[in-house]
Design a protein around this motif. Sequence first.
Motif, mmCIF file in Angstrom:
data_model
loop_
_atom_site.group_PDB
_atom_site.id
_atom_site.type_symbol
_atom_site.label_atom_id
_atom_site.label_comp_id
_atom_site.label_asym_id
_atom_site.label_seq_id
_atom_site.Cartn_x
_atom_site.Cartn_y
_atom_site.Cartn_z
ATOM 1 N N ASN A 172 80.768 -11.563 -61.350
ATOM 2 C CA ASN A 172 81.625 -12.306 -62.262
ATOM 3 C C ASN A 172 83.068 -12.024 -61.853
ATOM 4 O OD1 ASN A 172 83.284 -13.068 -64.454
ATOM 5 N ND2 ASN A 172 81.625 -12.771 -65.920
ATOM 6 N N LYS A 173 83.699 -12.955 -61.146
ATOM 7 C CA LYS A 173 85.052 -12.741 -60.630
ATOM 8 C C LYS A 173 86.054 -12.512 -61.762
ATOM 9 C CE LYS A 173 86.672 -15.223 -57.330
ATOM 10 N NZ LYS A 173 87.072 -16.424 -56.558
ATOM 11 N N LYS A 174 85.839 -13.169 -62.873
ATOM 12 C CA LYS A 174 86.754 -13.028 -64.002
ATOM 13 C C LYS A 174 86.813 -11.586 -64.489
ATOM 14 C CE LYS A 174 87.432 -14.717 -68.739
ATOM 15 N NZ LYS A 174 86.899 -15.636 -69.802
ATOM 16 N N MET A 175 85.666 -10.924 -64.541
ATOM 17 C CA MET A 175 85.629 -9.543 -65.017
ATOM 18 C C MET A 175 86.273 -8.599 -64.010
ATOM 19 S SD MET A 175 81.858 -9.430 -66.867
ATOM 20 C CE MET A 175 82.142 -7.867 -67.688
ATOM 21 N N PHE A 176 86.119 -8.883 -62.715
ATOM 22 C CA PHE A 176 86.789 -8.065 -61.709
ATOM 23 C C PHE A 176 88.304 -8.239 -61.812
ATOM 24 C CE2 PHE A 176 82.639 -7.548 -59.953
ATOM 25 C CZ PHE A 176 82.696 -6.400 -59.164
ATOM 26 N N GLU A 177 88.744 -9.455 -61.999
ATOM 27 C CA GLU A 177 90.183 -9.722 -62.106
ATOM 28 C C GLU A 177 90.772 -9.095 -63.361
ATOM 29 O OE1 GLU A 177 90.220 -13.952 -61.953
ATOM 30 O OE2 GLU A 177 89.843 -14.030 -59.769
ATOM 31 N N ARG A 178 89.995 -9.076 -64.431
ATOM 32 C CA ARG A 178 90.484 -8.520 -65.700
ATOM 33 C C ARG A 178 90.891 -7.061 -65.535
ATOM 34 N NH1 ARG A 178 86.034 -8.890 -69.952
ATOM 35 N NH2 ARG A 178 86.443 -11.109 -69.598
ATOM 36 N N TYR A 179 90.144 -6.335 -64.713
ATOM 37 C CA TYR A 179 90.436 -4.912 -64.520
ATOM 38 C C TYR A 179 91.091 -4.632 -63.167
ATOM 39 C CZ TYR A 179 87.418 -4.740 -68.580
ATOM 40 O OH TYR A 179 86.885 -4.955 -69.826
ATOM 41 N N LYS A 180 91.631 -5.708 -62.569
ATOM 42 C CA LYS A 180 92.385 -5.599 -61.312
ATOM 43 C C LYS A 180 91.581 -4.898 -60.214
ATOM 44 C CE LYS A 180 96.923 -5.692 -63.539
ATOM 45 N NZ LYS A 180 96.390 -6.139 -64.842
ATOM 46 N N LEU A 181 90.336 -5.326 -60.068
ATOM 47 C CA LEU A 181 89.433 -4.741 -59.074
ATOM 48 C C LEU A 181 89.201 -5.718 -57.931
ATOM 49 C CD1 LEU A 181 86.735 -3.227 -61.462
ATOM 50 C CD2 LEU A 181 88.395 -1.933 -60.096
ATOM 51 N N ASP A 182 89.302 -5.225 -56.702
ATOM 52 C CA ASP A 182 88.908 -6.016 -55.540
ATOM 53 C C ASP A 182 87.394 -6.000 -55.430
ATOM 54 O OD1 ASP A 182 91.555 -6.549 -54.799
ATOM 55 O OD2 ASP A 182 91.690 -4.683 -53.635
ATOM 56 N N LEU A 183 86.825 -7.061 -54.876
ATOM 57 C CA LEU A 183 85.382 -7.063 -54.671
ATOM 58 C C LEU A 183 85.028 -5.989 -53.659
ATOM 59 C CD1 LEU A 183 84.675 -10.908 -54.611
ATOM 60 C CD2 LEU A 183 84.545 -9.318 -56.525
ATOM 61 N N PRO A 184 84.052 -5.144 -53.960
ATOM 62 C CA PRO A 184 83.777 -3.954 -53.135
ATOM 63 C C PRO A 184 83.217 -4.275 -51.766
ATOM 64 C CG PRO A 184 82.079 -4.222 -54.802
ATOM 65 C CD PRO A 184 83.137 -5.247 -55.111
ATOM 66 N N GLU A 185 83.613 -3.469 -50.791
ATOM 67 C CA GLU A 185 83.122 -3.578 -49.419
ATOM 68 C C GLU A 185 82.177 -2.430 -49.072
ATOM 69 O OE1 GLU A 185 83.963 -5.828 -46.976
ATOM 70 O OE2 GLU A 185 85.405 -7.036 -48.100
ATOM 71 N N THR A 186 82.509 -1.239 -49.521
ATOM 72 C CA THR A 186 81.769 -0.023 -49.145
ATOM 73 C C THR A 186 81.056 0.561 -50.360
ATOM 74 O OG1 THR A 186 83.616 1.463 -49.638
ATOM 75 C CG2 THR A 186 83.548 0.468 -47.423
ATOM 76 N N PRO A 187 80.106 1.472 -50.146
ATOM 77 C CA PRO A 187 79.443 2.132 -51.275
ATOM 78 C C PRO A 187 80.432 2.854 -52.189
ATOM 79 C CG PRO A 187 78.181 2.476 -49.278
ATOM 80 C CD PRO A 187 79.457 1.827 -48.866
#
Length: 438
Positions: A172-187
Motif C-alpha cells: 500500500n504505497k499510501k501507507m508507506f508515504e504516510r510514514y515517509k518510508l521508501d519501498l524496501p530493497e534489503t532485508p
Amino acid sequence: MKKSGRRWIRKWIAICLTGIIVLSLAACGSDDELKNLTSSKEKSKRVVNLFSPMEKMDPDAENVARSAADLTVAMAEEELGVTVAYNTYTAEDYQDKTYDEVAFDRARNDMDDLYLLNPDTILALGAEGKLMDLSNLESAKNLREIIRVANTVDGKLIAIPQEVVAYGLFVNKKMFERYKLDLPETPEEFLECCRVFQENGIETPVGANRWWLETFVFAQAYADLYNGGNTEAEIAALNSGEARYSDYMRPGFEFLKKLMDFGYIDAKKASVNEAIEGEKEDFLAQKTPIVMAYWSAANTETAYGKTDFAMQVIGFPSNRGQMPVMSMTGISVGANAEHAEDAMRVLDIMVSDKALQIYAETNRVISPSKNVKVGCIPALESLNNRIEEGVYVLGSNAGMKVEQWGNTCLIVRKLLNGATVDECMAEFDKLQDATLEK
C-alpha cells in the motif's frame, strides 16, 4: 460427486504454486473425500479429461484467469472437434486435503488425460514416470529457456505452463508515504519499515498465509546463485553434496524468525490461513500495508485487482535488491492417458503462440513463449522491470535434485509452528542426504 455444466479452469498458483493449489484424493475414496470434487463431463464421441483447481472464494465472480484459459480450451475444441471435460477440486480449509495430494492420486491412478499441476507435483510425478514427454510438440519449440529448465526431468519436458508466475510483495504505497518510508530493497530495510509501522499502531505489518512465506526465503537464498554468473556450478555443487542447501536457506529462515519474534507477522494465523483469504480483508481495509501474492492477483478482482488505494508490486528483499520469485504451474499429459493422442493435440493448441497471445492479452501475464509479449498494469511495472532485466530467482528448478517449492513450504510451516531455525536446517540436510543416497 456433483455435476456442473460450467467449463472453467481456476488458476491460483501458485498457487500458487502454491502455491495455493493443493491436495489429494484417493482413487477409491469415501463420500467425505469426494465432497469437493466436481465433474462437468459432456457427452461426446471424443472427450479429453482435464483435472484442474477451482477458485474457492467466489465461484460466480468474473475471473480473467478462468476466462483466458477457457478461450484456449475453446480453440482446441473447435479445431479438433473434441470436448474437454473438467474435473475440479478445491480444499475447504487447512484441515482438508490439498489439491496437490488429490492430483498425485489421480495421476498415479491414470484418472485423467490432462493435469494442471504445481511445480513440486510436476517434478515428483515426472520422476515417477507418470507424465509424457512433450518435447516433440510443435508449440514446445517456442518456449523460453527458463520454462525448459524448470520443467525438464531426466531429459524430458513434462509440463508446459500458460503463464510464468511471478511472486512479489503487494504494498500500500499510501501507507508507506504516510510514514515517509521508501519501498524496501534489503532485508534490513524491510525490518525497519515493519518497525516503523508497528510503532505507529499497525500491529501486524505483514499479512501472511501458510503457502507463500517461502518466497522470502528463496529471494535471499538464491539471489546470488541465479544472478551471480555461476548458476550451473553452484547447482552442480548442491547436487553432489559439496554445497549444502541449509547454508543457502539459513539467512531466509533467520529473517522469517525475526518477523515472527517481533510480531511483524502473526505466525499462529499464518500457519492456518489459506492464500489471500486470510490477509485480503485487512490489506483492502488498509490495516495491513504488506501482503505477498502472485502476478495475476493484481489483475483479478476476486484478489487484489480492485483497491481503493495506490498499490504497487515489488520484489522480495535481498542482498541484490528487490527480487521477483518465479514459479509456474504447468499442464501435463498423463503417461497412461486414456485419450493420449487427443490430449497431446489439445495441449499443443492451448500452448501455441496463437493461444498464448490471447491468454496473455486477456490475463495480462508473462507468457512462457519467447514470441509473446504484452504490457502490464502500472501496479506491476516495478516487478516486470526486474524480470525484463533478467533479475529473479526460481522457486522451482528441475535441475536441482532436491525439490524446492513444496519442501521449503513445508519446512517453513514447521518454523511457524515452533521449530527452531537449526531444526529447520536439519530438515534440509536430511532431504539432501536422502537424495544423495538414491
